[in-house]
Design an enzyme around this catalytic site. Structure first.
Site, short mmCIF file in Angstrom:
data_model
loop_
_atom_site.label_atom_id
_atom_site.label_comp_id
_atom_site.label_asym_id
_atom_site.label_seq_id
_atom_site.Cartn_x
_atom_site.Cartn_y
_atom_site.Cartn_z
N ARG A 1 -6.60 -10.06 17.43
CA ARG A 1 -6.29 -9.08 15.46
C ARG A 1 -6.83 -10.39 14.43
NH1 ARG A 1 -1.97 -4.28 13.63
NH2 ARG A 1 -2.52 -3.10 15.02
N ARG B 1 -9.25 -0.94 15.58
CA ARG B 1 -9.93 -0.96 14.30
C ARG B 1 -10.82 -0.75 13.87
NH1 ARG B 1 -4.78 -2.76 11.73
NH2 ARG B 1 -2.97 -1.62 12.58
N THR C 1 9.43 3.14 6.26
CA THR C 1 7.71 3.58 6.01
C THR C 1 7.12 3.26 7.71
OG1 THR C 1 7.18 1.75 4.55
CG2 THR C 1 8.14 3.92 4.18
N GLY D 1 1.87 1.63 19.65
CA GLY D 1 2.20 2.66 20.52
C GLY D 1 2.84 3.83 19.34
N ASN E 1 -4.30 7.69 6.74
CA ASN E 1 -3.37 6.78 7.10
C ASN E 1 -2.06 6.74 5.97
OD1 ASN E 1 -6.57 5.52 7.65
ND2 ASN E 1 -4.62 3.92 6.86
N SER F 1 5.72 6.39 12.50
CA SER F 1 4.27 5.87 11.80
C SER F 1 2.97 7.01 11.97
CB SER F 1 3.58 4.85 12.71
OG SER F 1 3.07 5.95 14.10
N CYS F 2 2.20 6.04 10.45
CA CYS F 2 1.38 7.56 10.50
C CYS F 2 0.32 8.04 11.27
CB CYS F 2 0.14 6.90 9.76
SG CYS F 2 -0.75 5.14 9.92
N ARG G 1 0.97 -1.31 -0.35
CA ARG G 1 -0.07 -0.50 -0.36
C ARG G 1 1.31 0.89 0.23
NH1 ARG G 1 -4.31 -0.35 -2.10
NH2 ARG G 1 -4.74 2.08 -1.10
N HIS H 1 -8.55 4.05 13.78
CA HIS H 1 -8.38 3.55 12.48
C HIS H 1 -8.97 2.20 11.79
CE1 HIS H 1 -3.76 2.24 10.20
NE2 HIS H 1 -4.06 3.18 11.47
N THR I 1 -6.17 -2.55 8.31
CA THR I 1 -4.84 -2.68 8.06
C THR I 1 -4.82 -4.45 7.05
OG1 THR I 1 -3.42 -3.42 9.77
CG2 THR I 1 -3.77 -1.11 8.67
#
Length: 487
Positions: free
Chosen positions: A341, A377, A265, A355, A460, A295-296, A143, A323, A326
């Site tokens: 998750r 999420r 990244t 974090g 993001n 991070s974003c 992405r 968020h 992903t």
């Protein structure tokens, strides 16, 4: 001070629209020539106008009404752009909107030509950003990798700044792997179609994107790659895999012939510098070989926290991130090493850790130990929100806080990082494609004495990728002065 200007209602709205449409259409070749020949970027209150459509340019003008409380039309900006085109300019960024508004507020009676010449006097003959183009390689093509590729191709300008030369990835099982990779770059379910053309040359394993020849190199690890074999030298490597996040792992890239520096990244571990562009990019030194773009979420919250610290002080606070899901999550319930998750990303809100709150201290050491954080999420593919619940160093009001952050978003050095909206109707999808690290939602602000709750949207994926490219430019020594300069 903002001068409020209300345009009188036209006698014929359709005729007025067509007149402004014609002016916007005439702006396109002027903006394109400035960028192509002189690496001059033209913006409208932070919105890039290079390679934009007529309607996009007109919408950018209309947007000024929302953020500046001032009407601005093509009738005002077109003659200013004409005056810009008459100058011999070096590689700079010019905000046509703020320059025009500044002229409208100027009371000296100068002609547009004289005013523009005065405002851009330091931009005449500005030096090239780099003596020669800087090779860039993207390692990993997910992405973020694909969005960074889009940005680098878009910003190629005259070709003497950052040049995307190669993409490194593992070969898929399909025989037409290169065609599939090109298709993913060409079409995106969230961000839409690639702005340009992509040609696939399977014989040379190359993608030709808007004339940029980008070599696709298949490799399972960095040690398999020799960039010099492909005519690539002194390259900046953008590692968007997230596989290696410490100095030891990322140093593998530096063992490759033709590689010089690495930008991660993702949040870096250990002693790696985590850079939030606009905040601590002055920490980037020529001798730095490996850096992280954080991070974003860290990029989204740190600029706002810095602005709040400067004006009000921050005693302590909590950051709750809502968020988008992903690729790390499962579409349907399945095993995942992380807690919660493993449950379906498309069907659940998933409480998880972030974090980002702790990572803030790497960019703003003054906030170490003052922030907590968590994340949820949610079943949307892109655009997230950070909710900052802050105990300030002094009391304020919603009106004072909003006006301050509006000014920061429009006129401060953080205007590349913080955007501003005062619309009570916006939702997450409205911020897809935002180029800022975050967008401050002023209508949602809550203030009670010295306690403030701020709501900040952020793309993001794309907004973060813009921050990555800004870090990349800084690492290469590419710096553009922005005009007009703040009073």
């Amino acid at each position: 001070m903002t001068v409020t200007q209300k345009r009188p209602k036209p006698a014929d709205f359709f005729k007025d629209w067509k007149a402004r449409e014609a002016l916007a259409e005439s702006m396109i070749p002027m903006i394109g020539k400035l960028n192509r020949e002189s690496n001059v970027g033209i913006y409208m209150y932070g919105k890039n106008l290079v390679n934009r459509s007529v309607l996009t340019i007109m919408k950018a003008h209309r947007f000024v009404r929302q953020v500046e409380e001032n009407e601005l039309s093509e009738f005002e900006t077109y003659p200013v752009l004409e005056a810009i085109c008459k100058l011999d300019l070096g590689p700079v960024h010019i905000d046509l909107g703020t320059l025009t508004n500044k002229y409208m507020r100027d009371e000296r009676g100068l002609s547009i030509e004289d005013f523009v010449r005065e405002e851009l006097s330091d931009a005449a003959g500005a030096r090239k950003p780099l003596p020669e183009s800087q090779d860039v390689v993207i390692y990993g093509f997910g992405r973020i990798g694909r969005l960074v590729a889009r940005l680098l191709i878009e910003k190629a300008g005259s070709g003497d700044v950052l040049r995307l030369r190669a993409i490194v990835l593992r070969k898929g099982k399909a025989d037409n792997d290169l065609v599939k990779r090109a298709s993913l770059l060409r079409r995106d379910s969230v961000h839409g179609a690639f702005n340009g053309t992509i040609r696939v040359d399977e014989e040379t394993s190359t993608l030709i994107c808007n004339g940029n020849e980008v070599k696709v190199i298949y490799a399972n690890s960095p040690e398999e790659v020799d960039y010099t074999e492909h005519g690539i030298n002194n390259a900046l490597i953008v590692d968007s895999t997230g596989v290696w996040r410490d100095e030891a792992g990322l140093s593998q890239h530096l063992e490759c012939k033709g590689a010089s520096k690495v930008l991660l990244t993702a949040p870096g571990k250990g002693d790696l510098k985590n850079i939030v562009y606009g905040i601590n990019n002055d920490d980037i030194k020529p001798e730095d070989k490996i850096l992280s773009a954080a991070s974003c979420t860290t990029n989204a919250i740190v600029p706002v926290l810095k602005a709040m610290m400067d004006k009000f002080g921050v005693e302590h606070g909590h950051v709750e991130t809502v968020h988008a899901y992903t690729n790390d999550q499962n579409l349907i319930d399945n095993y995942h090493k992380g807690e919660r998750r493993g449950r379906s990303a498309a069907l659940n809100m998933v409480l998880t850790e972030t974090g980002a709150a702790k990572a803030v201290s790497k960019a703003l050491p003054e906030l170490k130990g003052k922030l907590t954080g968590n994340a949820i999420r949610v079943p949307t593919p892109n655009v997230s929100m950070a909710i900052l619940n802050l105990r300030l160093g002094k009391e304020t009001t919603k009106e004072e806080l909003n006006e301050y952050l509006r000014d920061v978003a429009l006129h401060s050095p953080l205007r590349q990082q913080i955007d501003f909206t005062n619309s009570p109707e916006v939702v997450s999808s409205d911020f897809v494609g935002s180029r800022r690290a975050c967008v401050f939602d002023s209508t949602a602000t809550i203030v009670e004495d010295d306690n403030a709750v701020l709501y900040c949207w952020y793309d993001n994926e794309f907004g973060y990728s813009c921050q990555v490219v800004r870090c990349l430019e800084d690492m290469a020594g590419v710096r553009y002065e922005l005009f007009p300069k703040k009073d």
